[in-house]
Design a protein around this motif. Structure first.
Motif, PDB file in Angstrom:
ATOM      1  N   LEU A 113       0.935  -1.363   0.256  1.00 15.93           N
ATOM      2  CA  LEU A 113      -0.018  -0.300   0.449  1.00 15.93           C
ATOM      3  C   LEU A 113       0.624   1.454   0.018  1.00 15.93           C
ATOM      4  O   LEU A 113       1.754   1.523   0.668  1.00 15.93           O
ATOM      5  N   GLU A 114       0.613   2.422  -0.660  1.00 15.75           N
ATOM      6  CA  GLU A 114       1.506   3.325  -0.691  1.00 15.75           C
ATOM      7  C   GLU A 114       0.141   4.405   0.272  1.00 15.75           C
ATOM      8  O   GLU A 114      -0.718   4.707   0.378  1.00 15.75           O
ATOM      9  N   PRO A 115       1.337   5.393   0.952  1.00 18.80           N
ATOM     10  CA  PRO A 115       0.583   6.302   1.544  1.00 18.80           C
ATOM     11  C   PRO A 115       0.010   6.859   1.140  1.00 18.80           C
ATOM     12  O   PRO A 115       0.326   7.948  -0.049  1.00 18.80           O
ATOM     13  N   PRO A 116      -0.847   7.496   1.818  1.00 16.90           N
ATOM     14  CA  PRO A 116      -1.715   8.757   1.334  1.00 16.90           C
ATOM     15  C   PRO A 116      -0.842   9.949   0.610  1.00 16.90           C
ATOM     16  O   PRO A 116       0.051  10.215   1.359  1.00 16.90           O
ATOM     17  N   VAL A 117      -1.643  10.995  -0.290  1.00 18.67           N
ATOM     18  CA  VAL A 117      -0.447  11.725  -1.067  1.00 18.67           C
ATOM     19  C   VAL A 117      -1.010  13.028  -0.228  1.00 18.67           C
ATOM     20  O   VAL A 117      -2.391  13.194  -0.466  1.00 18.67           O
ATOM     21  N   LEU A 118      -0.303  14.226   0.383  1.00 18.54           N
ATOM     22  CA  LEU A 118      -0.869  15.244   0.799  1.00 18.54           C
ATOM     23  C   LEU A 118      -1.479  15.713  -0.010  1.00 18.54           C
ATOM     24  O   LEU A 118      -1.004  16.155  -1.198  1.00 18.54           O
ATOM     25  N   TRP A 119      -2.422  16.823  -0.009  1.00 20.42           N
ATOM     26  CA  TRP A 119      -3.475  17.892  -1.024  1.00 20.42           C
ATOM     27  C   TRP A 119      -2.547  17.979  -1.600  1.00 20.42           C
ATOM     28  O   TRP A 119      -2.350  18.416  -2.532  1.00 20.42           O
ATOM     29  N   SER A 120      -1.692  19.015  -0.739  1.00 19.14           N
ATOM     30  CA  SER A 120      -0.783  19.476  -1.402  1.00 19.14           C
ATOM     31  C   SER A 120       0.211  19.187  -2.560  1.00 19.14           C
ATOM     32  O   SER A 120       1.186  20.302  -3.558  1.00 19.14           O
ATOM     33  N   THR A 533      -2.980  28.505   7.417  1.00 22.13           N
ATOM     34  CA  THR A 533      -1.545  27.962   7.726  1.00 22.13           C
ATOM     35  C   THR A 533       0.002  28.559   6.445  1.00 22.13           C
ATOM     36  O   THR A 533       0.305  27.896   5.700  1.00 22.13           O
ATOM     37  N   THR A 534      -0.482  29.935   5.983  1.00 16.66           N
ATOM     38  CA  THR A 534       0.681  29.987   4.787  1.00 16.66           C
ATOM     39  C   THR A 534       1.822  29.862   5.179  1.00 16.66           C
ATOM     40  O   THR A 534       3.168  29.352   4.119  1.00 16.66           O
ATOM     41  N   ASN A 535       2.643  29.328   5.823  1.00 22.84           N
ATOM     42  CA  ASN A 535       3.943  28.924   5.866  1.00 22.84           C
ATOM     43  C   ASN A 535       4.164  27.620   5.538  1.00 22.84           C
ATOM     44  O   ASN A 535       5.075  26.900   6.105  1.00 22.84           O
ATOM     45  N   ASP A 536       2.908  26.490   6.480  1.00 27.93           N
ATOM     46  CA  ASP A 536       2.616  25.241   6.111  1.00 27.93           C
ATOM     47  C   ASP A 536       1.947  24.104   5.384  1.00 27.93           C
ATOM     48  O   ASP A 536       1.409  24.332   5.803  1.00 27.93           O
ATOM     49  N   PHE A 537       2.299  23.984   4.279  1.00 23.70           N
ATOM     50  CA  PHE A 537       1.011  23.047   3.397  1.00 23.70           C
ATOM     51  C   PHE A 537       1.596  21.510   3.635  1.00 23.70           C
ATOM     52  O   PHE A 537       1.307  20.835   2.957  1.00 23.70           O
ATOM     53  N   GLY A 538       1.807  21.403   4.567  1.00 21.84           N
ATOM     54  CA  GLY A 538       2.352  19.998   5.266  1.00 21.84           C
ATOM     55  C   GLY A 538       1.197  19.141   6.161  1.00 21.84           C
ATOM     56  O   GLY A 538      -0.111  19.668   6.088  1.00 21.84           O
ATOM     57  N   ASN A 539       1.700  18.381   6.414  1.00 18.92           N
ATOM     58  CA  ASN A 539       0.531  17.149   6.871  1.00 18.92           C
ATOM     59  C   ASN A 539       0.629  18.929   8.525  1.00 18.92           C
ATOM     60  O   ASN A 539      -1.085  17.811   8.697  1.00 18.92           O
TER      61      ASN A 539
END
Length: 799
Positions: A113-120, A533-539
């Motif tokens: 299984l592949e981990p879900p791809v982050l939306w960004s 969170t303009t500085n964080d497009f991560g999880n």
């Protein structure tokens, strides 16, 4: 313990892929994958599942009671241990997992299984605007696709949009958002009364063409660039020519330099073919880092600190990722390894810091203008000097004299030519003194050095992972590369460089740069980004409130050739932007945070604009664009707290220039700016916080510059309507708020003025207290009225 076998049955394979795998992928794999292994557990494959984690086996095929996984998933009192920090699985999902374990926990051997791809990190595709039925009562006018996307979210949430803002509000909103300055009463009146169908569009175009647009949006960029006029740390020595980079930013934004080129020049302008002086100046973006100039510091330590800051800033500004979390170890939340951090580090490790001569044309013009009167007086003095020459000077001696005067002279240089003159003459001493005095006044030819980069071609530094982030504990050697989770880098030559990195940011396959950029522009026009969170497009960052709109804006930005002006124009022409900001515009609306934008947002302007509003309304504002920083008056006790703080106060109208030009010393920042939440310039700032403190009110009441502005405004209003206080009050109100007072407001201020005049006259008659404004009771009272208006919340609020 032997790993139990799993029965493989075709139907069970299908059931696992259809029912169980989606649950694991959506709710578990973001933390429990081969890279992260939270708790030592990966759920990507059959083998890793049966290996278990730090607590041992989590699944025992066929034995539900012994399978620890279910204990983690089943909620107690509404909360489950897993997924951590998220809502528990639905009962139906838990039951699916239970039946799967009970039936033998089948998992095809070959299936990983592949981990879900982050939306960004998903590819950007241009979505089609949804169809909107504009006949319904809760839909605003659909002027462009932005409105369609927003209206669709209103429809889903059963929200009613606010009405469009009235014209007084719209023009002030546009002026503040696009230039950071207020409109004049005359401009407001012309716009409000205009019957042209293109009045709004024409106003937008005029403001985008204004030189003050580049100042205001340049200030936003300088926050990201952590711009300051001093080095930082304890020494905090001045950077006398830092303003050269600020001026480049203002001009680039005014000229609408496409965002891709704007970026490339700042990250690698020195590497462009036949790079110009302006492109070299642009690389000052990464020369804004703090620098420790103290004697005896570890130079290599602080060099690495600067490079680390450059990696973190590049990652945040253009990719919206928190690369700093991977400096000491693999990122705990996002797919960035420590090795990848230092692969990016390598791009900046061979950029040597240099200075380039960047004297500006206006500096030469000012020097020439200053030299003209000086030279005229100098020529007169040389004529007066001629009669003192010794007789019978040879031609060579005269040529020595001429050469001496043709070169730059210091007062002490006159000693060298005295042997050629009769210095015993009675009036020689007076002439000699006058010559020295005038030489000391000679204007200095400007020599401005901009901070820039030059790529090291020889003796290139090798880059190693810093074990636990310690710079002198080298680990594995790394080469220049970008994170594997993003599109591959396509270098121009055998080894990539900063120019390749800068161009890679705008690769069509890179999903982050455009999303991050448009989100930041949206934030400046609505007070909050589509991703907050303009500085964080991560999880760990927020998800977009309007994901389809975000991607449409990103693709539109590309389509428009990365033109910031064109994108801003698209946004401000929308009905969404023009909505009323009144919180009660729609009674009983169930969206208090306005996340779905059923109205515009109302918020206090930034620190520099607070000051600019006062100066503009009072008529004191000096609108000169660019150039060196200024130093408005400061109490001595402020400069006493810093080391070697010199604060020569700017003279004349210079001290009334815009707030963005105030000399920013990192250890002793201008107090008023910090009171109103300006960033401290120690790190890149993507979003300013907005506090509400008593100190802000006290500053507006008592800071000398704000009191001076109230005096100037009162004097202007009184002179315009000397025999009509009501007209003067209306003028003050309209210059400050862009509208005339309503009857209740006018009555209150008129009464206050009458009472204040009586009070001032009483004070003058009893001589108990000295009055301001040369003891003129009328002017003192009008100053107090101006202070009332200037201290209204509305004055410093963008509605």
């Amino acid at each position: 313990m032997a790993i139990p076998s799993i029965c493989v049955v075709g139907a069970e394979d299908d059931r696992f892929q259809r029912d169980v795998a989606p649950i694991l992928q959506s709710r578990c794999l973001s933390c429990h994958n081969e890279r992260d292994r939270r708790g030592g557990l990966s759920l990507q494959s059959r083998h890793s599942l049966l290996q278990g984690g730090e607590s041992g086996a989590v699944v025992v095929p066929g034995d539900v009671d012994s399978s620890y996984l279910l204990d983690l998933l089943v909620p107690v009192d509404g909360e489950a241990e897993m997924p951590k920090g998220e809502a528990p699985l639905d009962p139906s999902e838990i039951e699916t997992v239970r039946r799967w374990i009970q039936s033998g926990a089948n998992w095809p051997e070959s299936l990983v299984l592949e981990p879900p791809v982050l939306w960004s990190l998903k590819p950007i595709e241009q979505p089609s605007p949804p169809a909107i039925d504009t006949s319904t009562s809760n839909v605003f006018p659909i002027r462009n696709p932005i409105d369609a996307f927003v209206a669709a979210r209103h429809r889903e949430a059963k929200l009613k949009s606010a009405a469009q803002a009235e014209r007084h509000t719209l023009i002030r909103r546009l002026y503040l958002d696009l230039t950071g300055l207020p409109p004049t009463p005359e401009v407001v009146q012309a716009f409000v009364e205009s019957e042209s169908p293109d009045a709004y569009e024409d106003l937008v175009d005029d403001l985008l063409a204004s030189p003050h647009y580049g100042e205001h949006w340049g200030r936003h960029w300088l926050d990201l660039a952590r711009y300051a006029d001093s080095e930082g740390y304890l020494g905090d020595s001045e950077r006398p020519h830092a303003w050269i980079y600020r001026e480049w930013v203002i001009h680039a934004i005014n000229n609408d330099l496409p965002f891709d080129q704007f970026t490339i020049e700042q990250l690698a302008g020195d590497l462009l073919p036949n790079s110009t002086l302006e492109q070299k100046i642009a690389t000052g973006f990464h020369r804004n880092t703090l620098r420790n100039t103290e004697a005896g510091v570890d130079l290599e330590l602080y060099r690495t600190k600067e490079i680390i800051d450059r990696v973190n800033t590049t990652g945040m500004v253009w990719l919206g990722l928190t690369f700093g979390c991977a400096e000491c170890h693999d990122h705990k939340n996002d797919p960035i390894t420590q090795q990848e951090f230092y692969q990016l580090y390598a791009f900046f490790n061979n950029a040597d810091e240099v200075g380039v001569t960047a004297t500006q044309p206006w500096q030469i013009d000012e020097f020439d203008a200053a030299m003209q009167p000086w030279q005229a007086r100098w020529d007169e003095l040389l004529k007066q000097l001629k009669p003192f020459e010794n007789e019978n000077l040879s031609d060579s001696q005269k040529a020595e004299i001429t050469a001496t005067f043709d070169k730059y002279l210091k007062p002490a240089d006159l000693n060298g030519i005295e042997p050629f003159y009769r210095t015993t003459e009675p009036s020689w001493k007076e002439l000699r003194t006058e010559l020295e005095t005038h030489l000391a006044k000679k204007p200095s030819r400007p020599s401005t050095k901009a901070r820039a980069f030059a790529e090291r071609r020889k003796d290139r530094r090798e880059t190693f992972v810093h074990i636990r982030g310690v710079y002198n504990r080298p680990g594995a050697k790394v080469e220049l590369a970008v994170p594997a989770v993003l599109p591959p880098l396509q270098p121009r030559g055998a080894e990539p460089d900063r120019l390749d990195l800068a161009r890679w940011l705008f690769d069509e396959e890179n999903p982050l740069t455009a999303r991050v950029a448009v989100n930041r522009i949206w934030q400046q026009l609505f007070g909050q980004g589509i991703v907050s969170t303009t500085n964080d497009f991560g999880n760990e960052g927020a998800e977009p409130t309007h994901p389809l709109l975000l991607d449409w804006l990103a693709t539109e930005f590309r389509r428009l050739g990365w033109s910031q002006k064109a994108l801003i124009r698209r946004i401000v022409l929308s009905s969404t932007y023009r909505l009323s900001s009144a919180a009660n515009a729609v009674p009983n609306q169930d969206d208090d945070g306005n996340l779905l934008l059923w109205r515009q947002n109302s918020y206090r302007v930034n620190a520099e604009t607070v000051r600019d509003l006062h100066l503009a309304a009072s008529g004191l504002l000096d609108r000169t664009v660019g150039r060196q920083g200024i130093r408005p008056p400061l109490p001595e006790f402020v400069t006493e707290v810093g080391r070697s703080v010199k604060w020569p106060v700017s003279q004349g109208s210079e001290q009334y220039r815009r707030g963005m030009y105030i000399f920013f010393k990192r250890t002793v920042p201008y107090p008023m700016l910090m009171t109103f939440d300006a960033p401290d310039a120690t790190a890149s700032c993507s979003r300013r916080e907005r506090s509400n403190t008593p100190l802000q009110a006290l500053t507006l009441l008592n800071d000398p510059v704000f009191y001076e502005c109230a005096q100037a405004l009162a004097r202007r209003a009184t002179e315009a309507s000397s025999d009509n206080p009501t007209a003067a009050i209306r003028m003050i109100f309209s210059r400050c708020l862009g509208r005339f007072p309503n009857p209740r407001e006018l009555a209150y201020l008129t009464t206050a003025h009458t009472d204040l005049v009586a009070l001032k006259m009483s004070e003058a008659n009893t001589a108990t207290e000295a009055n301001d404004n040369n003891d003129d009771p009328q002017l003192a009272a009008m100053t107090a009225v101006a202070r009332i208006v200037m201290n209204l919340d509305e004055f410093v609020t963008r509605d």
